[in-house]
Design a protein around this motif. Structure first.
Motif, PDB file in Angstrom:
ATOM      1  N   VAL A  68       0.863  -1.144  -0.023  1.00  0.00           N
ATOM      2  CA  VAL A  68      -0.126   0.049  -0.164  1.00  0.00           C
ATOM      3  C   VAL A  68       0.835   1.256   0.004  1.00  0.00           C
ATOM      4  O   VAL A  68       0.615   2.263  -0.718  1.00  0.00           O
ATOM      5  CB  VAL A  68      -0.928  -0.156   1.233  1.00  0.00           C
ATOM      6  CG1 VAL A  68      -1.639   1.258   1.294  1.00  0.00           C
ATOM      7  CG2 VAL A  68      -2.101  -1.181   1.048  1.00  0.00           C
ATOM      8  N   PRO A  69       1.817   1.191   0.822  1.00  0.00           N
ATOM      9  CA  PRO A  69       2.779   2.676   0.676  1.00  0.00           C
ATOM     10  C   PRO A  69       3.268   2.698  -0.799  1.00  0.00           C
ATOM     11  O   PRO A  69       3.569   4.111  -1.165  1.00  0.00           O
ATOM     12  CB  PRO A  69       3.990   2.229   1.502  1.00  0.00           C
ATOM     13  CG  PRO A  69       3.225   1.262   2.585  1.00  0.00           C
ATOM     14  CD  PRO A  69       2.426   0.327   2.013  1.00  0.00           C
ATOM     15  N   ASP A 129       0.345   4.238  -2.784  1.00  0.00           N
ATOM     16  CA  ASP A 129       0.308   5.570  -2.296  1.00  0.00           C
ATOM     17  C   ASP A 129       1.326   6.534  -2.790  1.00  0.00           C
ATOM     18  O   ASP A 129       0.980   7.733  -2.724  1.00  0.00           O
ATOM     19  CB  ASP A 129       0.219   5.647  -0.994  1.00  0.00           C
ATOM     20  CG  ASP A 129      -1.166   5.105  -0.106  1.00  0.00           C
ATOM     21  OD1 ASP A 129      -2.084   5.039  -0.959  1.00  0.00           O
ATOM     22  OD2 ASP A 129      -1.410   4.874   0.930  1.00  0.00           O
ATOM     23  N   SER A 182      -6.438  -3.451   0.506  1.00  0.00           N
ATOM     24  CA  SER A 182      -5.731  -1.945  -0.182  1.00  0.00           C
ATOM     25  C   SER A 182      -6.693  -0.922  -0.022  1.00  0.00           C
ATOM     26  O   SER A 182      -6.441   0.075   0.092  1.00  0.00           O
ATOM     27  CB  SER A 182      -5.294  -2.484  -1.594  1.00  0.00           C
ATOM     28  OG  SER A 182      -6.429  -2.760  -2.293  1.00  0.00           O
ATOM     29  N   GLU A 225      -7.019  -0.065   3.811  1.00  0.00           N
ATOM     30  CA  GLU A 225      -5.865   0.575   4.456  1.00  0.00           C
ATOM     31  C   GLU A 225      -5.249   2.065   3.488  1.00  0.00           C
ATOM     32  O   GLU A 225      -4.424   2.604   4.263  1.00  0.00           O
ATOM     33  CB  GLU A 225      -4.517  -0.249   4.189  1.00  0.00           C
ATOM     34  CG  GLU A 225      -4.685  -1.569   5.089  1.00  0.00           C
ATOM     35  CD  GLU A 225      -3.646  -2.864   5.074  1.00  0.00           C
ATOM     36  OE1 GLU A 225      -2.527  -2.349   4.585  1.00  0.00           O
ATOM     37  OE2 GLU A 225      -3.762  -3.817   5.374  1.00  0.00           O
ATOM     38  N   SER A 226      -6.103   2.373   2.681  1.00  0.00           N
ATOM     39  CA  SER A 226      -5.619   3.559   2.099  1.00  0.00           C
ATOM     40  C   SER A 226      -6.812   4.236   1.477  1.00  0.00           C
ATOM     41  O   SER A 226      -7.964   3.547   1.072  1.00  0.00           O
ATOM     42  CB  SER A 226      -4.728   3.140   0.813  1.00  0.00           C
ATOM     43  OG  SER A 226      -4.647   4.307  -0.141  1.00  0.00           O
ATOM     44  N   ASP A 227      -6.956   5.812   1.488  1.00  0.00           N
ATOM     45  CA  ASP A 227      -8.025   6.230   0.758  1.00  0.00           C
ATOM     46  C   ASP A 227      -8.026   6.435  -0.706  1.00  0.00           C
ATOM     47  O   ASP A 227      -8.968   7.029  -1.270  1.00  0.00           O
ATOM     48  CB  ASP A 227      -7.888   7.910   1.127  1.00  0.00           C
ATOM     49  CG  ASP A 227      -8.056   7.819   2.891  1.00  0.00           C
ATOM     50  OD1 ASP A 227      -9.096   7.161   3.513  1.00  0.00           O
ATOM     51  OD2 ASP A 227      -7.501   8.558   3.508  1.00  0.00           O
ATOM     52  N   GLY A 228      -6.765   5.810  -1.153  1.00  0.00           N
ATOM     53  CA  GLY A 228      -6.639   5.910  -2.686  1.00  0.00           C
ATOM     54  C   GLY A 228      -7.376   4.932  -3.462  1.00  0.00           C
ATOM     55  O   GLY A 228      -7.302   5.129  -4.724  1.00  0.00           O
TER      56      GLY A 228
END
Length: 499
Positions: free
Chosen positions: A428-429, A432, A455, A458-461
């Protein structure tokens, strides 16, 4: 007055590509005179500037498939409910996107008729009639047409629309090895369109079981990437359908030994999405940047008049500019001479930069006296003083260099955005940071669903999915574990967010 003219002609962009990519893209496609918005959401008018690019793609690809023995035909755009629903996996894959005709005037139809989302179920009942013997094979057909997919995702001109133009190839073979060869041959032609015409690098690979074509055996793809947004784009797909549709529609032939066999089938398609990908990859804050091979106009000639010139000198300047355009045409260059007197040379420069014309040829009084002209590259802004006598050859040379440079630049930018990881904690990093991710994968369907779910959590993307399993694989050391399940990895797989 100049501000009013600018407003009326919508000249220039207000959104910055790096600040608001969506707004920038919308302005580029409208101000660059590619599309006009329509009163039905997700449907767009392709203006001549865009359609001429599609014609270049069409003509190039059409010539290539004809060398493979493919013939063009045309089938109706309507599909009977019975035919569409004959192959369960196929209809399930397209069901949410199918548009139905339910009424004629004020009269309800006895049975709804679908507008084609793709033409397998339109064409294959007819294939049954045309294929009787091994002598009828292979059957290789293609059609250039429109299709309708009533998607409810956010519409984006060229990239995701409810109606789009495409080609769809449909072929039938006696054996699977023959079908397999064609799948890859077509995929190579798709790569050629992207890389040799549009200067967009693509990665060839096979889709995961979850992402393959509904009802098919396997799907191959060319995947592009937009570094500015960190999103992948499915550029074109070539499917081996196996014998699934042959079974559903009874497409059989008499083999050489007299036995009855089912055909092996392929289908493959490339759409006007190609244009959107090209815009996203190459455009800048001045507008479009068009690769020379696909540009409707490769060089625009702009003369620079001077009010102090005598009438004879003004005439000579105009004739000199005409001569430059003729020289370029004689060199096989697509050229436009902009003689409009109601706009300044500076306005014209901005106008043609916005539309992405690869080269500008400036010709003023001093150039006329010295026997030179000035060539300006759209991609780099580099200027070069060129003797008029050398113009044709020099323009050809610069255009060829631009074509190579645009691809090299795009390849470097794409490669810089691929990150290799081994563990979930790094996945995820990387996403992002707007990267594509290459990770060892077990290829299990349940694990792809897990990646999508985790994913997204764990992310706003947004969620990630497989883009493809690349044909070109780095070494996979024995004992390598899947990055998400810890099961034995089968391949390096490309993951990312996508359009």
């Amino acid at each position: 007055m100049s501000k009013q003219v600018k407003k009326e002609t919508q000249l220039g962009l207000h959104a910055k590509r790096e600040e608001d990519f969506g707004a920038w893209y919308s302005q580029v496609v409208t101000n660059g005179e590619l599309i006009e918005y329509y009163d039905i959401s997700g449907c767009y008018i392709l203006r001549p500037w865009a359609y001429s690019m599609w014609e270049v793609i069409k003509d190039t690809f059409d010539a290539d498939i004809k060398k493979l023995g493919v013939e063009n035909a045309y089938f109706p755009c309507f599909v009977s409910k019975k035919a569409l629903e004959a192959e369960e996996d196929h209809v399930e894959g397209f069901a949410p996107e199918v548009a139905w005709v339910t009424r004629s005037g004020e009269t309800e139809l006895e049975e709804p008729i679908a507008v084609r989302p793709t033409s397998e179920t339109v064409m294959y009942p007819i294939f049954k009639n045309w294929i009787r013997s091994h002598r009828d094979l292979p059957l290789k057909l293609n059609q250039w047409c429109n299709v309708v997919r009533w998607e409810f995702k956010h519409p984006t001109p060229f990239i995701r629309s409810r109606e789009f133009l495409w080609q769809e190839g449909h072929t039938a073979y006696a054996t699977k090895p023959e079908a397999d060869v064609e799948v890859r041959d077509i995929l190579d032609l798709y790569k050629k369109v992207y890389e040799e015409l549009l200067c967009v690098p693509v990665i060839q690979g096979v889709k995961s079981e979850k992402e393959k074509f509904a009802g098919g055996l396997y799907t191959t793809t060319v995947e592009a990437f937009i570094p500015m947004t960190g999103r992948g784009v499915q550029g074109g797909t070539s499917h081996c359908l196996g014998q699934n549709f042959a079974k559903m529609f009874g497409i059989e032939f008499e083999a050489v030994d007299g036995s009855r066999k089912k055909v092996w089938q392929n289908s493959w398609g490339l759409t006007t999405r190609t244009i959107g990908v090209m815009i996203m990859v190459h455009g800048d804050n001045k507008g479009l940047v068009l690769p020379p091979r696909v540009a409707p106009i490769q060089v625009v000639v702009i003369n620079i008049p001077n009010a102090k010139l005598s009438a004879d000198d003004q005439k000579a300047l105009a004739e000199g500019a005409n001569g430059l355009a003729d020289t370029l045409r004689g060199a096989g260059v697509r050229v436009k001479l902009d003689t409009r007197e109601n706009y300044t040379p500076g306005w014209k420069y901005n106008h043609w930069e916005l539309k992405g014309v690869p080269l500008r040829c400036e010709f003023g009084p001093r150039d006329m006296q010295s026997g030179n002209c000035v060539l300006v590259r759209r991609d780099t802004g580099a200027k070069e003083v060129v003797p008029v006598k050398d113009l044709g050859l020099k323009a050809q040379e610069i255009l060829a260099t631009m074509q190579k440079d645009l691809l090299a630049k795009a390849v470097a930018e794409r490669n810089a955005e691929i990150e290799t990881i081994l563990e979930w904690k790094d996945f995820v990093p990387a996403l992002d940071k707007k990267k594509m991710v290459l990770a060892p994968w077990c290829e299990d369907v349940d694990s792809e669903e897990l990646v999508k779910k985790k994913s997204n959590e764990e992310s706003d993307g947004g969620a990630a999915k497989t883009l493809c399993i690349p044909f070109t694989q780095p070494p996979l050391p024995e004992g390598t574990k899947c990055f998400i399940t810890g099961r034995p990895a089968k391949s390096w797989t490309l993951w990312g967010r996508s359009y």
